[in-house]
Design an enzyme around this catalytic site. Structure first.
Site, mmCIF file in Angstrom:
data_model
loop_
_atom_site.group_PDB
_atom_site.id
_atom_site.type_symbol
_atom_site.label_atom_id
_atom_site.label_comp_id
_atom_site.label_asym_id
_atom_site.label_seq_id
_atom_site.Cartn_x
_atom_site.Cartn_y
_atom_site.Cartn_z
ATOM 1 N N GLY A 95 0.848 -1.030 0.225
ATOM 2 C CA GLY A 95 0.021 -0.047 -0.008
ATOM 3 C C GLY A 95 1.087 1.287 -0.060
ATOM 4 O O GLY A 95 0.491 2.253 -0.650
ATOM 5 N N ASP A 316 0.370 -0.105 13.069
ATOM 6 C CA ASP A 316 0.753 -1.290 12.523
ATOM 7 C C ASP A 316 0.966 -2.533 13.687
ATOM 8 O O ASP A 316 0.914 -3.645 13.366
ATOM 9 C CB ASP A 316 2.085 -1.007 11.814
ATOM 10 C CG ASP A 316 1.693 -0.410 10.281
ATOM 11 O OD1 ASP A 316 0.542 -0.436 10.267
ATOM 12 O OD2 ASP A 316 2.625 0.160 9.882
ATOM 13 N N LYS A 343 -6.336 -2.194 6.048
ATOM 14 C CA LYS A 343 -5.000 -2.505 5.955
ATOM 15 C C LYS A 343 -4.786 -3.730 5.047
ATOM 16 O O LYS A 343 -5.688 -4.002 4.279
ATOM 17 C CB LYS A 343 -4.328 -2.939 7.347
ATOM 18 C CG LYS A 343 -4.133 -1.817 8.071
ATOM 19 C CD LYS A 343 -3.293 -0.600 7.698
ATOM 20 C CE LYS A 343 -3.279 0.660 8.760
ATOM 21 N NZ LYS A 343 -2.416 1.869 7.931
ATOM 22 N N ARG A 392 1.299 -9.046 9.327
ATOM 23 C CA ARG A 392 1.359 -8.695 10.696
ATOM 24 C C ARG A 392 0.432 -9.651 11.447
ATOM 25 O O ARG A 392 0.666 -10.132 12.717
ATOM 26 C CB ARG A 392 1.087 -7.295 10.850
ATOM 27 C CG ARG A 392 2.131 -6.575 10.279
ATOM 28 C CD ARG A 392 2.044 -5.188 10.809
ATOM 29 N NE ARG A 392 2.899 -4.221 9.728
ATOM 30 C CZ ARG A 392 4.102 -4.048 9.708
ATOM 31 N NH1 ARG A 392 4.836 -4.921 10.530
ATOM 32 N NH2 ARG A 392 4.829 -3.214 8.771
#
Ligand code: S3P
Length: 439
Positions: A95, A316, A343, A392
């Protein structure tokens, strides 16, 4: 499809050095590529996201030499030296690459198209297209998502833009376009968000005036080449910070060379407010960015209500914070984090599904989550979870193995390589037992 099996372990120890910062590595490629002369970057993150940026810069006519995986020489072509690519630029899962390139390419004398993987093709791009159009750019999305089509040869003018969300990607896209505008551009953020672009632009000799939440860029004649040592990525260190809090041996877990830019370290403040023992050692500067080593000791964590101001500074890291919260005593509540929904996956939904599979009581909020901590002892059952292709999420549930009663199988983990090549080996080196295989 790849999977992890994270087997239960109790202890981590030793020293970890995480790979270079993803945000800074992307920016280093773009700004060095349009600078005058050769820039030298060490500590470059050779993850798939940044390699997508590297490939795109090469396709735009920039010569980039890789002395080793993490050491690159970028031969800048100057502000007006990029040339059009002969095909669509593929940003993969990144992104940051797509949004920043949209800004940079809006100001060029040629047309461009940006595409990405299945996840990126669903992510919102109007947030960058809107201010760029206000500058005079011709940027088109398909119902708000990629492909992003940019028609070149537009004369851009400076704007005064108030961002509706605190997004460093939007701010950076506007600042990149602003390098080519016919007057100064001001971007105002509703809250503090990462400022790597402003710092690096200043290092390249560009005048950027900062006044609280406002950044004003004055278009330069040229950018200077840079010599840069990229710090370790705080967002990658975050997994080992939580691992250390859950299971470090008495001497603690040492994480070396971590970027501690204050616009990134919200998780440090949150974990400390939960009772986490994290010591900052050897604080120093690496170019325009602060860096230090972190010694993390096992700590009894307490649940907290996370202050809204810390959310953009920890955005994040919230998935791994949810893992820490499940191991705390009492309840942890995060709100104001609706950005998690857009995200690499909907991280609220992905974390909720995973926590539910592993027996952690929690409630989903439209803009966050409330988690009932399980205190000391096992916080997670064993089980199987789906990372939804989100790096993540995959790494966060690997850390849960320090408090799990059985193995945690994590599906769809190949994208860990977007931000953290070598994660499995580094995890193993400090005592985790994460095995990767075909599903
Ligand atoms: C980034 C900004 C943040 C962050 C992303 C990297 C950057 O995104 O989540 O991983 O490098 O500018 P937003 O700008 O969408 O908040």
């Amino acid at each position: 499809m790849r999977k992890f099996e994270a087997r239960p372990v109790r202890r981590v120890s030793g020293t970890a050095a995480v790979p270079g910062d993803k945000s800074i590595s992307h920016r280093a490629l773009m700004l060095s590529g349009i600078a005058e002369g050769t820039s030298e970057v060490t500590g470059f993150l050779a993850g798939e996201d940044c390699l997508a940026s590297l490939t795109a810069m090469r396709a735009l006519g920039v010569k980039i030499e890789r002395r080793s995986a993490n050491h690159v020489l970028i031969h800048g072509v100057g502000l007006h030296g990029l040339r059009g690519a002969d095909r669509a630029l593929d940003m993969g899962n990144a992104g940051t690459a797509m949004r920043l390139f949209t800004g940079l390419l809006s100001a060029q004398p040629f047309d461009s198209q940006l595409i990405g993987d299945v996840s990126l093709m669903k992510r919102p791009m109007e947030r960058v297209a809107t201010p760029l159009r206000a500058m005079g750019a011709d940027v088109r999305t398909r119902n708000g998502t990629p492909p992003v089509d940019i028609s070149g040869s537009r004369k851009l003018h400076g704007i005064d833009y108030r961002m509706p969300v605190a997004s460093a990607q939007v701010k950076s896209a506007v600042l990149l376009a602003a390098l080519y505008a016919d007057g100064a551009t001001t971007v105002t953020s509703p809250a503090i968000c990462r400022d790597h672009s402003e710092r690096m632009l200043a290092s390249c000799g560009v005048r950027v005036d900062i006044d609280g939440l406002r950044a004003t860029l004055h278009p330069p004649m040229a950018l200077a080449a840079q010599r840069l040592n990229v710090p370790g990525d705080f967002s990658s260190a975050a997994f080992f910070m939580v691992a250390g809090l859950l299971g470090a041996t008495d001497e603690g877990l040492l994480i070396r060379n971590v970027g501690l830019n204050p616009t990134r370290t919200g998780l440090l403040d949150i974990l400390r407010s939960m009772g986490g023992d994290i010591e900052i050692l050897n604080a120093r500067d690496s170019g325009a960015e602060p860096v230090a080593d972190l010694r993390v000791r096992a700590s009894a964590l307490r649940g907290v209500e996370v202050a809204a101001t810390l959310v953009p500074l920890a955005i994040d890291e919230l998935p791994v914070l949810f893992i820490a919260a499940a191991c705390a005593t009492g309840e942890t509540r995060v709100t104001g984090a609706e950005e998690l929904r857009v995200k690499e996956s909907d991280r609220i939904a992905a974390m909720s599904a995973g926590l539910a599979s592993l027996g952690v009581a929690h409630s989903v909020l439209p803009d966050g989550m409330q988690i009932e901590g399980r205190g000391t002892g096992h916080a997670f059952s064993g089980g199987e979870i789906d990372s939804r292709g989100d790096h993540r999420i995959a790494m966060s549930f690997s850390i849960a193995s320090l408090r799990a009663a059985g193995s945690i199988v994590i599906r769809d983990v190949a994208n860990v390589a977007t931000s953290f090549p070598g994660f499995v080996d580094l995890a193993g080196a400090v005592g985790l037992d994460v095995r990767e295989s075909a599903l």
